[in-house]
Design an enzyme around this catalytic site. Structure first.
Site, PDB file in Angstrom:
ATOM      1  N   HIS A 205      85.717 -43.355  59.650  1.00 58.83           N
ATOM      2  CA  HIS A 205      84.404 -42.753  59.888  1.00 58.83           C
ATOM      3  C   HIS A 205      83.521 -43.791  60.570  1.00 58.83           C
ATOM      4  O   HIS A 205      83.708 -44.992  60.407  1.00 58.83           O
ATOM      5  CB  HIS A 205      83.814 -42.349  58.536  1.00 58.83           C
ATOM      6  CG  HIS A 205      82.543 -41.565  58.588  1.00 58.83           C
ATOM      7  ND1 HIS A 205      81.313 -42.152  58.840  1.00 58.83           N
ATOM      8  CD2 HIS A 205      82.290 -40.240  58.403  1.00 58.83           C
ATOM      9  CE1 HIS A 205      80.369 -41.225  58.798  1.00 58.83           C
ATOM     10  NE2 HIS A 205      80.937 -40.059  58.547  1.00 58.83           N
TER      11      HIS A 205
ATOM     12  N   ASP B 274      86.406 -47.509  51.912  1.00 64.64           N
ATOM     13  CA  ASP B 274      85.500 -46.371  52.026  1.00 64.64           C
ATOM     14  C   ASP B 274      86.132 -45.230  51.247  1.00 64.64           C
ATOM     15  O   ASP B 274      87.097 -44.606  51.704  1.00 64.64           O
ATOM     16  CB  ASP B 274      85.315 -45.997  53.497  1.00 64.64           C
ATOM     17  CG  ASP B 274      84.551 -44.681  53.684  1.00 64.64           C
ATOM     18  OD1 ASP B 274      84.097 -44.099  52.679  1.00 64.64           O
ATOM     19  OD2 ASP B 274      84.427 -44.234  54.835  1.00 64.64           O
TER      20      ASP B 274
ATOM     21  N   GLN C 182      85.659 -39.782  50.581  1.00 63.64           N
ATOM     22  CA  GLN C 182      86.444 -38.555  50.492  1.00 63.64           C
ATOM     23  C   GLN C 182      87.418 -38.574  49.326  1.00 63.64           C
ATOM     24  O   GLN C 182      87.916 -37.522  48.922  1.00 63.64           O
ATOM     25  CB  GLN C 182      87.217 -38.345  51.801  1.00 63.64           C
ATOM     26  CG  GLN C 182      86.353 -38.165  53.033  1.00 63.64           C
ATOM     27  CD  GLN C 182      85.605 -36.844  53.039  1.00 63.64           C
ATOM     28  OE1 GLN C 182      86.035 -35.859  52.442  1.00 63.64           O
ATOM     29  NE2 GLN C 182      84.471 -36.820  53.711  1.00 63.64           N
TER      30      GLN C 182
ATOM     31  N   LYS D  47      78.925 -35.805  47.894  1.00 63.99           N
ATOM     32  CA  LYS D  47      80.238 -35.209  48.109  1.00 63.99           C
ATOM     33  C   LYS D  47      80.953 -34.913  46.791  1.00 63.99           C
ATOM     34  O   LYS D  47      82.052 -34.347  46.798  1.00 63.99           O
ATOM     35  CB  LYS D  47      81.108 -36.131  48.973  1.00 63.99           C
ATOM     36  CG  LYS D  47      80.581 -36.334  50.393  1.00 63.99           C
ATOM     37  CD  LYS D  47      81.523 -37.201  51.212  1.00 63.99           C
ATOM     38  CE  LYS D  47      80.916 -37.603  52.550  1.00 63.99           C
ATOM     39  NZ  LYS D  47      80.665 -36.467  53.438  1.00 63.99           N
TER      40      LYS D  47
ATOM     41  N   CYS E  56      82.025 -37.535  62.998  1.00 63.99           N
ATOM     42  CA  CYS E  56      81.683 -38.958  62.914  1.00 63.99           C
ATOM     43  C   CYS E  56      82.934 -39.821  62.973  1.00 63.99           C
ATOM     44  O   CYS E  56      83.053 -40.826  62.257  1.00 63.99           O
ATOM     45  CB  CYS E  56      80.885 -39.260  61.649  1.00 63.99           C
ATOM     46  SG  CYS E  56      79.288 -38.446  61.592  1.00 63.99           S
TER      47      CYS E  56
END
Length: 417
Positions: free
Chosen positions: A130, A206, A209, A232, A374
Protein backbone atom coordinates in the site's frame (compact mmCIF):
# COMPACT_ATOMS: atom_id res chain seq x y z
CA UNK A 1 -20.21 -17.40 20.33
CA UNK A 2 -17.08 -19.00 21.74
CA UNK A 3 -13.78 -19.52 19.99
CA UNK A 4 -14.69 -23.17 19.45
CA UNK A 5 -17.87 -22.58 17.49
CA UNK A 6 -16.26 -22.53 14.04
CA UNK A 7 -18.92 -24.77 12.50
CA UNK A 8 -21.81 -22.73 13.92
CA UNK A 9 -20.85 -19.24 12.76
CA UNK A 10 -24.27 -17.62 12.35
CA UNK A 11 -23.90 -14.80 9.83
CA UNK A 12 -27.50 -13.68 10.24
CA UNK A 13 -26.95 -13.27 13.96
CA UNK A 14 -23.69 -11.42 13.39
CA UNK A 15 -25.22 -9.13 10.77
CA UNK A 16 -28.06 -8.25 13.13
CA UNK A 17 -25.50 -6.44 15.28
CA UNK A 18 -24.81 -3.93 12.48
CA UNK A 19 -27.55 -1.29 12.18
CA UNK A 20 -26.49 -0.06 8.76
CA UNK A 21 -26.71 -3.56 7.31
CA UNK A 22 -30.09 -4.36 8.86
CA UNK A 23 -31.91 -1.03 9.00
CA UNK A 24 -30.67 0.85 5.95
CA UNK A 25 -32.19 0.27 2.54
CA UNK A 26 -31.83 2.08 -0.79
CA UNK A 27 -34.78 1.93 -3.19
CA UNK A 28 -36.41 -0.48 -0.72
CA UNK A 29 -33.61 -3.01 -1.18
CA UNK A 30 -30.93 -4.18 1.23
CA UNK A 31 -27.29 -3.18 1.00
CA UNK A 32 -24.70 -5.75 -0.03
CA UNK A 33 -21.57 -4.30 1.53
CA UNK A 34 -18.44 -5.73 -0.10
CA UNK A 35 -15.96 -2.96 0.69
CA UNK A 36 -14.61 -3.96 4.10
CA UNK A 37 -11.08 -3.98 2.73
CA UNK A 38 -11.56 -0.22 2.61
CA UNK A 39 -13.44 0.21 5.88
CA UNK A 40 -15.68 -2.02 7.97
CA UNK A 41 -19.15 -1.41 9.29
CA UNK A 42 -19.71 -0.81 13.01
CA UNK A 43 -21.69 -3.00 15.41
CA UNK A 44 -24.21 -1.54 17.82
CA UNK A 45 -21.91 -2.23 20.79
CA UNK A 46 -19.25 0.10 19.36
CA UNK A 47 -21.76 2.82 18.55
CA UNK A 48 -23.34 2.55 22.00
CA UNK A 49 -19.99 2.55 23.82
CA UNK A 50 -18.92 5.78 22.14
CA UNK A 51 -22.29 7.43 22.63
CA UNK A 52 -22.51 6.40 26.30
CA UNK A 53 -18.99 7.66 26.98
CA UNK A 54 -19.78 11.07 25.48
CA UNK A 55 -23.03 11.26 27.42
CA UNK A 56 -21.70 10.17 30.81
CA UNK A 57 -17.90 10.22 31.07
CA UNK A 58 -16.27 12.51 28.52
CA UNK A 59 -13.50 14.72 29.88
CA UNK A 60 -9.79 15.33 29.22
CA UNK A 61 -7.44 12.54 30.18
CA UNK A 62 -4.06 12.45 31.95
CA UNK A 63 -4.17 16.15 32.88
CA UNK A 64 -6.79 16.58 35.56
CA UNK A 65 -7.18 15.06 39.01
CA UNK A 66 -10.95 15.13 39.38
CA UNK A 67 -12.89 11.88 39.39
CA UNK A 68 -14.52 12.28 35.97
CA UNK A 69 -11.12 12.74 34.35
CA UNK A 70 -9.88 9.63 36.09
CA UNK A 71 -12.80 7.64 34.70
CA UNK A 72 -12.14 8.98 31.22
CA UNK A 73 -8.46 8.12 31.46
CA UNK A 74 -9.28 4.58 32.53
CA UNK A 75 -11.73 4.22 29.63
CA UNK A 76 -9.12 5.50 27.16
CA UNK A 77 -6.48 3.13 28.45
CA UNK A 78 -8.95 0.24 28.18
CA UNK A 79 -8.54 0.55 24.42
CA UNK A 80 -4.78 0.12 24.70
CA UNK A 81 -5.18 -2.90 26.99
CA UNK A 82 -7.70 -4.48 24.61
CA UNK A 83 -5.41 -4.05 21.60
CA UNK A 84 -2.45 -5.56 23.44
CA UNK A 85 -4.59 -8.55 24.36
CA UNK A 86 -5.84 -9.00 20.77
CA UNK A 87 -2.36 -9.11 19.24
CA UNK A 88 -0.65 -10.87 22.17
CA UNK A 89 1.66 -7.96 22.95
CA UNK A 90 3.87 -8.45 26.01
CA UNK A 91 2.73 -5.11 27.45
CA UNK A 92 0.00 -2.57 26.77
CA UNK A 93 2.68 0.11 27.10
CA UNK A 94 4.05 -1.08 23.75
CA UNK A 95 0.85 0.00 21.99
CA UNK A 96 1.01 3.55 20.63
CA UNK A 97 -2.14 5.28 19.44
CA UNK A 98 -1.90 7.28 16.23
CA UNK A 99 -4.39 9.00 13.93
CA UNK A 100 -4.40 5.98 11.62
CA UNK A 101 -2.09 3.30 10.32
CA UNK A 102 -0.67 5.68 7.73
CA UNK A 103 0.51 7.96 10.51
CA UNK A 104 1.95 4.93 12.28
CA UNK A 105 4.00 4.02 9.21
CA UNK A 106 5.15 7.63 8.84
CA UNK A 107 6.13 7.59 12.51
CA UNK A 108 8.38 4.61 11.85
CA UNK A 109 10.01 6.13 8.76
CA UNK A 110 10.44 9.61 10.23
CA UNK A 111 11.42 8.69 13.79
CA UNK A 112 13.32 5.42 13.47
CA UNK A 113 14.34 5.98 9.86
CA UNK A 114 15.73 9.49 10.23
CA UNK A 115 17.69 8.44 13.29
CA UNK A 116 19.15 5.29 11.75
CA UNK A 117 19.32 5.60 7.96
CA UNK A 118 21.76 7.52 5.82
CA UNK A 119 23.13 7.56 2.27
CA UNK A 120 23.63 4.10 0.86
CA UNK A 121 21.51 2.27 3.44
CA UNK A 122 18.95 -0.19 2.06
CA UNK A 123 15.21 -0.51 2.71
CA UNK A 124 13.47 -3.58 1.26
CA UNK A 125 9.77 -3.44 0.35
CA UNK A 126 7.48 -5.66 -1.72
CA UNK A 127 5.67 -4.92 -4.95
CA UNK A 128 2.30 -5.50 -3.26
CA UNK A 129 2.59 -2.68 -0.72
CA UNK A 130 0.00 0.00 0.00
CA UNK A 131 1.19 3.56 -0.59
CA UNK A 132 1.36 4.02 3.19
CA UNK A 133 4.26 1.56 3.23
CA UNK A 134 5.92 3.03 0.16
CA UNK A 135 5.72 6.81 0.16
CA UNK A 136 7.16 7.43 3.67
CA UNK A 137 10.23 5.39 2.72
CA UNK A 138 10.48 7.15 -0.65
CA UNK A 139 10.35 10.52 1.12
CA UNK A 140 13.21 9.39 3.33
CA UNK A 141 15.11 7.98 0.37
CA UNK A 142 14.83 11.32 -1.44
CA UNK A 143 16.06 13.16 1.64
CA UNK A 144 18.83 10.78 2.72
CA UNK A 145 19.90 8.92 -0.41
CA UNK A 146 18.54 5.60 0.87
CA UNK A 147 18.26 2.72 -1.63
CA UNK A 148 14.91 0.94 -1.95
CA UNK A 149 14.81 -2.64 -3.20
CA UNK A 150 11.68 -4.56 -4.17
CA UNK A 151 10.60 -8.16 -3.60
CA UNK A 152 8.76 -9.26 -6.73
CA UNK A 153 5.74 -11.50 -7.22
CA UNK A 154 5.10 -14.94 -8.61
CA UNK A 155 2.51 -15.38 -11.39
CA UNK A 156 -0.17 -16.30 -8.80
CA UNK A 157 0.41 -13.18 -6.72
CA UNK A 158 2.62 -14.51 -3.94
CA UNK A 159 5.98 -13.09 -2.97
CA UNK A 160 8.89 -14.35 -5.03
CA UNK A 161 11.41 -15.15 -2.30
CA UNK A 162 13.90 -16.90 -4.59
CA UNK A 163 16.38 -14.01 -4.32
CA UNK A 164 15.47 -12.83 -0.82
CA UNK A 165 19.01 -13.28 0.51
CA UNK A 166 20.38 -11.09 -2.27
CA UNK A 167 17.76 -8.40 -1.71
CA UNK A 168 18.41 -8.35 2.04
CA UNK A 169 22.17 -8.17 1.68
CA UNK A 170 23.17 -5.01 3.54
CA UNK A 171 19.55 -4.07 4.31
CA UNK A 172 18.63 -2.04 7.40
CA UNK A 173 14.84 -2.47 7.10
CA UNK A 174 12.40 -5.01 5.67
CA UNK A 175 8.91 -3.49 5.64
CA UNK A 176 6.02 -5.52 4.24
CA UNK A 177 2.30 -6.17 4.41
CA UNK A 178 0.93 -9.12 6.35
CA UNK A 179 -1.95 -9.30 3.85
CA UNK A 180 -2.29 -7.53 0.51
CA UNK A 181 -5.22 -5.15 0.20
CA UNK A 182 -5.39 -5.95 -3.54
CA UNK A 183 -4.43 -9.59 -3.95
CA UNK A 184 -5.47 -10.92 -0.55
CA UNK A 185 -2.05 -12.60 -0.40
CA UNK A 186 -0.86 -13.55 3.10
CA UNK A 187 2.96 -13.71 3.05
CA UNK A 188 4.98 -15.88 5.46
CA UNK A 189 5.35 -13.14 8.07
CA UNK A 190 7.34 -15.14 10.61
CA UNK A 191 9.79 -16.28 7.93
CA UNK A 192 10.27 -12.74 6.64
CA UNK A 193 10.87 -11.31 10.11
CA UNK A 194 13.44 -14.01 10.80
CA UNK A 195 15.15 -13.30 7.48
CA UNK A 196 15.34 -9.60 8.32
CA UNK A 197 16.84 -10.29 11.73
CA UNK A 198 19.38 -12.70 10.25
CA UNK A 199 21.01 -9.74 8.46
CA UNK A 200 20.51 -7.30 11.34
CA UNK A 201 17.57 -5.51 9.71
CA UNK A 202 14.44 -4.13 11.37
CA UNK A 203 11.22 -6.05 10.58
CA UNK A 204 8.25 -3.71 10.07
CA UNK A 205 4.79 -5.13 9.32
CA UNK A 206 1.76 -3.36 7.86
CA UNK A 207 -1.00 -5.47 9.42
CA UNK A 208 -4.01 -3.35 8.47
CA UNK A 209 -5.64 -6.10 6.41
CA UNK A 210 -4.48 -8.96 8.61
CA UNK A 211 -5.48 -8.09 12.17
CA UNK A 212 -9.25 -7.72 11.54
CA UNK A 213 -9.48 -11.17 9.95
CA UNK A 214 -6.95 -13.45 11.62
CA UNK A 215 -5.51 -14.58 14.92
CA UNK A 216 -2.57 -12.21 15.43
CA UNK A 217 0.46 -12.92 17.60
CA UNK A 218 3.17 -10.29 17.26
CA UNK A 219 5.47 -12.23 19.54
CA UNK A 220 5.20 -15.36 17.39
CA UNK A 221 5.86 -13.26 14.29
CA UNK A 222 9.07 -11.92 15.79
CA UNK A 223 8.30 -8.50 14.35
CA UNK A 224 9.85 -5.28 15.61
CA UNK A 225 7.10 -2.81 14.66
CA UNK A 226 3.51 -3.49 13.53
CA UNK A 227 0.96 -0.94 12.28
CA UNK A 228 -2.79 -1.42 11.91
CA UNK A 229 -6.02 0.54 12.10
CA UNK A 230 -9.26 0.55 14.06
CA UNK A 231 -11.68 1.36 11.25
CA UNK A 232 -11.02 -1.90 9.39
CA UNK A 233 -11.79 -4.02 12.47
CA UNK A 234 -15.30 -2.80 13.38
CA UNK A 235 -13.96 0.19 15.31
CA UNK A 236 -14.15 3.92 14.59
CA UNK A 237 -11.98 5.87 12.21
CA UNK A 238 -9.53 8.43 13.58
CA UNK A 239 -7.40 6.01 15.58
CA UNK A 240 -4.62 3.69 14.51
CA UNK A 241 -2.06 1.62 16.36
CA UNK A 242 1.65 1.06 16.27
CA UNK A 243 2.91 -1.84 18.32
CA UNK A 244 6.63 -2.12 18.83
CA UNK A 245 9.12 -3.95 20.97
CA UNK A 246 9.80 -1.68 23.92
CA UNK A 247 13.53 -1.49 23.29
CA UNK A 248 12.85 -0.30 19.72
CA UNK A 249 10.25 2.26 20.74
CA UNK A 250 12.30 3.49 23.66
CA UNK A 251 15.30 4.17 21.42
CA UNK A 252 13.27 6.08 18.83
CA UNK A 253 13.04 9.89 19.06
CA UNK A 254 9.67 11.57 19.44
CA UNK A 255 7.74 12.10 16.20
CA UNK A 256 5.48 15.03 17.14
CA UNK A 257 6.10 17.63 19.83
CA UNK A 258 3.62 19.31 22.17
CA UNK A 259 1.54 18.50 25.19
CA UNK A 260 1.36 15.09 26.85
CA UNK A 261 4.52 13.72 25.21
CA UNK A 262 6.91 15.61 27.47
CA UNK A 263 8.48 14.94 30.84
CA UNK A 264 9.68 18.50 31.27
CA UNK A 265 10.24 21.62 29.15
CA UNK A 266 12.62 24.50 29.87
CA UNK A 267 13.89 27.47 27.89
CA UNK A 268 16.82 25.30 26.90
CA UNK A 269 15.03 22.16 25.76
CA UNK A 270 12.81 19.27 26.75
CA UNK A 271 12.78 15.66 27.81
CA UNK A 272 10.16 13.17 26.69
CA UNK A 273 7.68 11.12 28.66
CA UNK A 274 8.07 7.34 28.62
CA UNK A 275 6.57 5.20 25.86
CA UNK A 276 3.74 5.25 24.82
CA UNK A 277 3.07 8.87 25.84
CA UNK A 278 6.27 9.92 24.04
CA UNK A 279 4.51 9.34 20.72
CA UNK A 280 1.05 10.66 21.64
CA UNK A 281 1.37 14.44 21.47
CA UNK A 282 -1.69 16.61 22.03
CA UNK A 283 -5.25 15.66 22.86
CA UNK A 284 -5.63 12.01 21.87
CA UNK A 285 -8.59 10.26 20.19
CA UNK A 286 -10.36 9.59 23.49
CA UNK A 287 -13.81 8.61 22.27
CA UNK A 288 -12.28 6.57 19.47
CA UNK A 289 -10.19 4.55 21.95
CA UNK A 290 -13.37 3.70 23.83
CA UNK A 291 -14.99 2.54 20.60
CA UNK A 292 -11.89 0.55 19.74
CA UNK A 293 -12.06 -1.29 23.06
CA UNK A 294 -15.67 -2.21 22.31
CA UNK A 295 -14.69 -3.39 18.82
CA UNK A 296 -11.98 -5.66 20.19
CA UNK A 297 -14.41 -7.12 22.69
CA UNK A 298 -16.91 -7.74 19.87
CA UNK A 299 -14.29 -9.55 17.77
CA UNK A 300 -13.10 -11.57 20.74
CA UNK A 301 -16.69 -12.58 21.43
CA UNK A 302 -16.92 -14.08 17.95
CA UNK A 303 -13.43 -15.56 18.10
CA UNK A 304 -10.76 -14.59 15.58
CA UNK A 305 -10.26 -18.23 14.57
CA UNK A 306 -13.98 -18.44 13.80
CA UNK A 307 -13.84 -15.28 11.71
CA UNK A 308 -10.88 -16.61 9.73
CA UNK A 309 -12.56 -19.96 9.14
CA UNK A 310 -15.78 -18.31 7.99
CA UNK A 311 -13.92 -16.03 5.59
CA UNK A 312 -11.86 -18.90 4.16
CA UNK A 313 -15.06 -20.78 3.36
CA UNK A 314 -16.64 -17.68 1.85
CA UNK A 315 -13.50 -16.90 -0.15
CA UNK A 316 -13.52 -20.42 -1.61
CA UNK A 317 -17.18 -20.00 -2.53
CA UNK A 318 -16.52 -16.63 -4.16
CA UNK A 319 -13.56 -17.83 -6.22
CA UNK A 320 -15.44 -20.91 -7.41
CA UNK A 321 -18.66 -19.02 -8.13
CA UNK A 322 -17.10 -16.18 -10.08
CA UNK A 323 -14.70 -18.37 -12.05
CA UNK A 324 -17.29 -20.99 -12.95
CA UNK A 325 -19.93 -18.44 -13.86
CA UNK A 326 -17.77 -16.14 -15.97
CA UNK A 327 -14.79 -18.25 -17.04
CA UNK A 328 -12.36 -16.35 -19.23
CA UNK A 329 -14.47 -13.19 -18.92
CA UNK A 330 -13.13 -12.56 -15.42
CA UNK A 331 -9.56 -12.40 -14.12
CA UNK A 332 -9.25 -12.58 -10.34
CA UNK A 333 -5.81 -11.53 -9.16
CA UNK A 334 -4.02 -13.30 -6.33
CA UNK A 335 -3.60 -16.88 -5.11
CA UNK A 336 -6.31 -19.48 -5.57
CA UNK A 337 -5.27 -21.24 -2.36
CA UNK A 338 -7.43 -19.80 0.45
CA UNK A 339 -4.85 -20.92 3.02
CA UNK A 340 -2.60 -18.10 1.84
CA UNK A 341 -5.13 -15.43 0.96
CA UNK A 342 -7.83 -13.37 2.62
CA UNK A 343 -11.27 -12.40 1.41
CA UNK A 344 -10.18 -9.70 -1.05
CA UNK A 345 -11.05 -10.11 -4.73
CA UNK A 346 -9.55 -7.64 -7.18
CA UNK A 347 -10.65 -8.49 -10.68
CA UNK A 348 -10.90 -7.44 -14.30
CA UNK A 349 -14.27 -8.13 -15.92
CA UNK A 350 -14.37 -8.47 -19.68
CA UNK A 351 -13.28 -5.20 -21.28
CA UNK A 352 -15.24 -3.01 -18.89
CA UNK A 353 -13.60 -0.22 -16.96
CA UNK A 354 -13.60 -0.95 -13.22
CA UNK A 355 -15.47 2.28 -12.49
CA UNK A 356 -18.21 1.27 -14.93
CA UNK A 357 -18.47 -2.10 -13.22
CA UNK A 358 -18.69 -0.42 -9.81
CA UNK A 359 -21.40 1.98 -10.95
CA UNK A 360 -23.51 -0.80 -12.44
CA UNK A 361 -23.16 -2.89 -9.29
CA UNK A 362 -24.22 0.12 -7.24
CA UNK A 363 -27.55 0.12 -9.09
CA UNK A 364 -28.32 -3.15 -7.30
CA UNK A 365 -26.86 -1.89 -3.97
CA UNK A 366 -23.71 -3.99 -4.30
CA UNK A 367 -20.95 -1.86 -2.79
CA UNK A 368 -17.46 -2.49 -4.18
CA UNK A 369 -14.41 -0.32 -4.79
CA UNK A 370 -12.87 0.55 -8.14
CA UNK A 371 -9.45 2.11 -8.68
CA UNK A 372 -5.80 1.50 -7.90
CA UNK A 373 -6.50 0.85 -4.19
CA UNK A 374 -3.54 2.99 -3.09
CA UNK A 375 -1.22 0.45 -4.72
CA UNK A 376 -0.13 1.98 -8.02
CA UNK A 377 3.20 0.12 -8.19
CA UNK A 378 1.29 -3.15 -7.88
CA UNK A 379 -1.07 -2.06 -10.66
CA UNK A 380 2.03 -1.53 -12.80
CA UNK A 381 3.21 -5.06 -11.99
CA UNK A 382 -0.22 -6.45 -12.90
CA UNK A 383 -0.24 -4.46 -16.14
CA UNK A 384 -3.48 -2.62 -15.39
CA UNK A 385 -4.48 0.89 -14.42
CA UNK A 386 -7.18 -0.18 -11.98
CA UNK A 387 -9.28 -3.12 -10.81
CA UNK A 388 -12.68 -3.68 -9.31
CA UNK A 389 -12.35 -4.96 -5.74
CA UNK A 390 -14.86 -6.83 -3.62
CA UNK A 391 -13.89 -7.68 -0.04
CA UNK A 392 -15.75 -9.71 2.56
CA UNK A 393 -15.91 -9.69 6.32
CA UNK A 394 -17.64 -11.43 9.19
CA UNK A 395 -21.11 -10.11 8.23
CA UNK A 396 -21.05 -11.38 4.63
CA UNK A 397 -22.42 -14.66 3.35
CA UNK A 398 -22.90 -16.64 0.14
CA UNK A 399 -25.99 -14.59 -0.76
CA UNK A 400 -23.75 -11.52 -0.96
CA UNK A 401 -21.44 -13.32 -3.39
CA UNK A 402 -24.45 -14.39 -5.45
CA UNK A 403 -25.62 -10.77 -5.53
CA UNK A 404 -22.19 -9.74 -6.81
CA UNK A 405 -22.33 -12.34 -9.55
CA UNK A 406 -25.86 -11.33 -10.52
CA UNK A 407 -24.74 -7.72 -10.66
CA UNK A 408 -21.90 -8.63 -13.00
CA UNK A 409 -24.42 -10.35 -15.26
CA UNK A 410 -26.31 -7.06 -15.22
CA UNK A 411 -23.19 -5.21 -16.29
CA UNK A 412 -22.89 -7.58 -19.25
CA UNK A 413 -26.45 -6.81 -20.28
CA UNK A 414 -26.02 -3.05 -20.02
CA UNK A 415 -22.80 -2.97 -22.04
CA UNK A 416 -24.00 -5.44 -24.64
CA UNK A 417 -21.86 -8.51 -23.91
Amino acid sequence: MSATDVDTFDVDSVRSEFPLLTDRTIDDARLVYLDSGNTSQKPRSVIDAMSSFMETTYSPINRSSYRLAGEATEAYESGRIAVARLINAPSADEVVFTKNATEAMNLVAQAWGRMNLSTGDVVVLTEMEHHANIVPWQMLAHERGVEIRWIGLTPDGQLDLSNLDELLDGARVLSFTAMSNVLGTIPPTKQLCAAAHAVGALAVVDACQFVPHNVTDVQAWGADLVAFSSHKMCGPSGIGMLWGRMEVLDAMPAFLGGGNMIDTVTFDGFTTAPVPAKFEAGTPPIVEAVGLAAAVEFLEGLGMANIRQHEMQLTRYALDTLNSRFGDDITIYGPDNVEVRGGVFSFAFRDLHPHDVSQVLDETNVCVRAGHHCAKPLMQTLGVNATTRASVYLYNDEADIDALADGLDGASDIFGF
